[in-house]
Design a protein around this motif. Structure first.
Motif, PDB file in Angstrom:
ATOM      1  N   THR A  36       0.849  -1.187   0.000  1.00 30.60           N
ATOM      2  CA  THR A  36       0.000   0.000   0.000  1.00 30.60           C
ATOM      3  C   THR A  36       0.882   1.234   0.000  1.00 30.60           C
ATOM      4  N   LEU A  37       0.689   2.110  -0.965  1.00 30.87           N
ATOM      5  CA  LEU A  37       1.511   3.317  -1.105  1.00 30.87           C
ATOM      6  C   LEU A  37       0.696   4.538  -0.721  1.00 30.87           C
ATOM      7  N   GLU A  38       1.055   5.162   0.391  1.00 29.52           N
ATOM      8  CA  GLU A  38       0.376   6.380   0.824  1.00 29.52           C
ATOM      9  C   GLU A  38       1.074   7.598   0.237  1.00 29.52           C
ATOM     10  N   GLU A  39       0.448   8.756   0.409  1.00 29.37           N
ATOM     11  CA  GLU A  39       1.003   9.991  -0.138  1.00 29.37           C
ATOM     12  C   GLU A  39       1.932  10.644   0.884  1.00 29.37           C
ATOM     13  N   ILE A  40       3.014   9.949   1.152  1.00 27.39           N
ATOM     14  CA  ILE A  40       4.020  10.422   2.094  1.00 27.39           C
ATOM     15  C   ILE A  40       5.404  10.146   1.525  1.00 27.39           C
ATOM     16  N   LEU A  41       6.410  10.761   2.121  1.00 33.94           N
ATOM     17  CA  LEU A  41       7.793  10.497   1.711  1.00 33.94           C
ATOM     18  C   LEU A  41       8.346   9.364   2.561  1.00 33.94           C
ATOM     19  N   TYR A  42       8.737   8.285   1.910  1.00 32.30           N
ATOM     20  CA  TYR A  42       9.290   7.141   2.627  1.00 32.30           C
ATOM     21  C   TYR A  42      10.797   7.301   2.793  1.00 32.30           C
ATOM     22  N   PRO A  43      11.387   6.702   3.836  1.00 35.13           N
ATOM     23  CA  PRO A  43      12.841   6.810   4.064  1.00 35.13           C
ATOM     24  C   PRO A  43      13.628   6.259   2.877  1.00 35.13           C
ATOM     25  N   PRO A  44      14.823   6.805   2.609  1.00 36.98           N
ATOM     26  CA  PRO A  44      15.633   6.315   1.489  1.00 36.98           C
ATOM     27  C   PRO A  44      16.099   4.886   1.732  1.00 36.98           C
ATOM     28  N   HIS A  45      16.278   4.139   0.664  1.00 37.33           N
ATOM     29  CA  HIS A  45      16.687   2.739   0.784  1.00 37.33           C
ATOM     30  C   HIS A  45      18.196   2.577   0.949  1.00 37.33           C
ATOM     31  N   ALA A  46      18.936   3.645   0.807  1.00 36.64           N
ATOM     32  CA  ALA A  46      20.396   3.555   0.940  1.00 36.64           C
ATOM     33  C   ALA A  46      20.943   4.913   1.344  1.00 36.64           C
ATOM     34  N   ASP A  47      22.167   4.905   1.865  1.00 36.72           N
ATOM     35  CA  ASP A  47      22.849   6.139   2.212  1.00 36.72           C
ATOM     36  C   ASP A  47      23.406   6.781   0.943  1.00 36.72           C
ATOM     37  N   TRP A  48      23.028   8.024   0.705  1.00 36.87           N
ATOM     38  CA  TRP A  48      23.418   8.670  -0.547  1.00 36.87           C
ATOM     39  C   TRP A  48      24.924   8.802  -0.712  1.00 36.87           C
ATOM     40  N   ARG A  49      25.590   9.277   0.354  1.00 39.52           N
ATOM     41  CA  ARG A  49      27.035   9.502   0.272  1.00 39.52           C
ATOM     42  C   ARG A  49      27.783   8.196   0.043  1.00 39.52           C
TER      43      ARG A  49
END
Length: 350
Positions: A36-49
């Motif tokens: 189920t996909l709500e209209e929110i920002l989910y945490p990133p799946h990986a560290d960007w740096r």
């Protein structure tokens, strides 16, 4: 392209004076590990740096080895990079460049290549999407902002407003195609949906690959360039890339999108109000087929009568070939030794 491009657009926007709003269009499939996909920002799946550092310092072979570990439950680098890009927009204080290995857009093909007739296909006319982008821009750009404001997020999709299953879509396609056939078709359109991988691959071999080899052989003998096997290969590869998206079901929550249209002013409703629930599905797909003929296949409207005549001829040829095939199959079956012995045994007892 997905992540670094988004980062550079955010940096560009930061340098524009008097900018009122920045809209980022992501993809519905950036968090496919959730049902189920709500209209929110989910945490990133990986560290960007960490991701950036690895991509810039290791060789391509090592990247291929590490990619599955990074993706985790996500199906490919397309989904992974789009999900990170969302977080770049939400956190402009820490823009981090990233990487992408390929581009696998989930909407690249019609979902008719799915394998479950009960799966709901989420389709939305592009003009409704564009209208919602413009309304979202207007709402954000005309609102007095405060440091505590959240980034507004909208799932721009049909959701539960106007559903159609893949089985219904296939049935609709069968109704539509005779009235808008393509020019110089090699055979009548057909096919169906199956939940069995074994049956699917058997059909790919006998209904796609072998006929393509036969046609290419005829073209080669006639001194023309073979092409059908190449086309079937491209379709098969595209199907493999999209298999994850067309064999799973997600539920998209679009309450924010529905609520947003209620904010449109009366004088703007004619141009910008959108009603996904009232979209005529049959008309939508008829227009899609016509558009594909005109803009993708470069076919002319005046060629339609000729295409229809050719379609009717191919329907007759298809019936004749099926009668011949099943008659031959039945004759072969009757002439098997075991069947002959069984017939003789029955005759003797009679």
């Amino acid at each position: 392209m997905n992540l670094r491009g988004t980062k550079e657009m955010v940096e560009l926007a930061a340098d524009i004076r008097n900018l009122k709003v920045f809209i980022h269009v992501s993809t519905s499939y950036s968090n496919t590990n959730r049902e189920t996909l709500e209209e929110i920002l989910y945490p990133p799946h990986a560290d960007w740096r960490e991701t950036l550092h690895i991509c810039e310092t290791v060789d391509s072979h090592t990247l291929k080895v590490l990619t599955p570990k990074y993706l985790g439950e996500l199906p490919n680098t397309y989904t992974f990079s789009k999900q990170l890009a969302e977080n770049v927009v939400a956190d402009v204080e820490e823009p981090v460049p990233g990487w992408i290995e390929n581009f696998n857009g989930p909407a690249a093909l019609l979902a008719a290549c799915g394998k479950d007739p009960d799966l709901v296909a989420d389709y939305m006319p592009v003009d409704i999407s564009i209208k919602s982008f413009i309304v979202a821009s207007w709402l954000r750009g005309t609102k007095e902002l405060s440091p505590t404001d959240d980034v507004p997020i909208y799932n721009c999709c049909a959701g539960k407003l106007n559903n159609i299953t893949m089985g219904q879509m296939i049935a609709m396609g069968r109704q539509i195609y005779p009235s808008v056939p393509v020019n110089d078709m090699l055979w009548t359109p057909g096919g169906d949906l199956t939940k069995s991988k074994t049956i699917h691959y058997i059909k790919v071999i006998f209904l796609h690959l072998l006929p393509a080899i036969l046609v290419d052989t005829i073209l080669w003998l006639a001194g023309r360039k073979p092409m059908l096997v190449k086309i079937q290969r491209r379709i098969y590869i595209a199907n493999l890339a999209l298999m994850y998206y067309i064999t799973k079901q997600w539920t998209f929550d679009n309450k924010n999108l529905v609520l947003m249209r209620s904010r449109i002013k009366n004088e703007d409703k004619k141009q910008f109000y959108y009603e996904m629930e009232n979209v005529d599905q049959y008309k939508y797909f008829v227009n899609a087929v016509k558009g594909g003929k005109k803009y993708l296949l470069k076919e002319k409207d005046e060629d339609m009568p000729k295409a229809k005549r050719h379609y009717n001829r191919m329907v007759v040829v298809d019936i004749i070939v099926q009668i011949a095939f099943y008659s031959t199959l039945f004759w072969w079956f009757l002439n098997l030794n075991c069947i002959q012995n069984l017939i003789s045994l029955i005759s003797n007892h009679s």
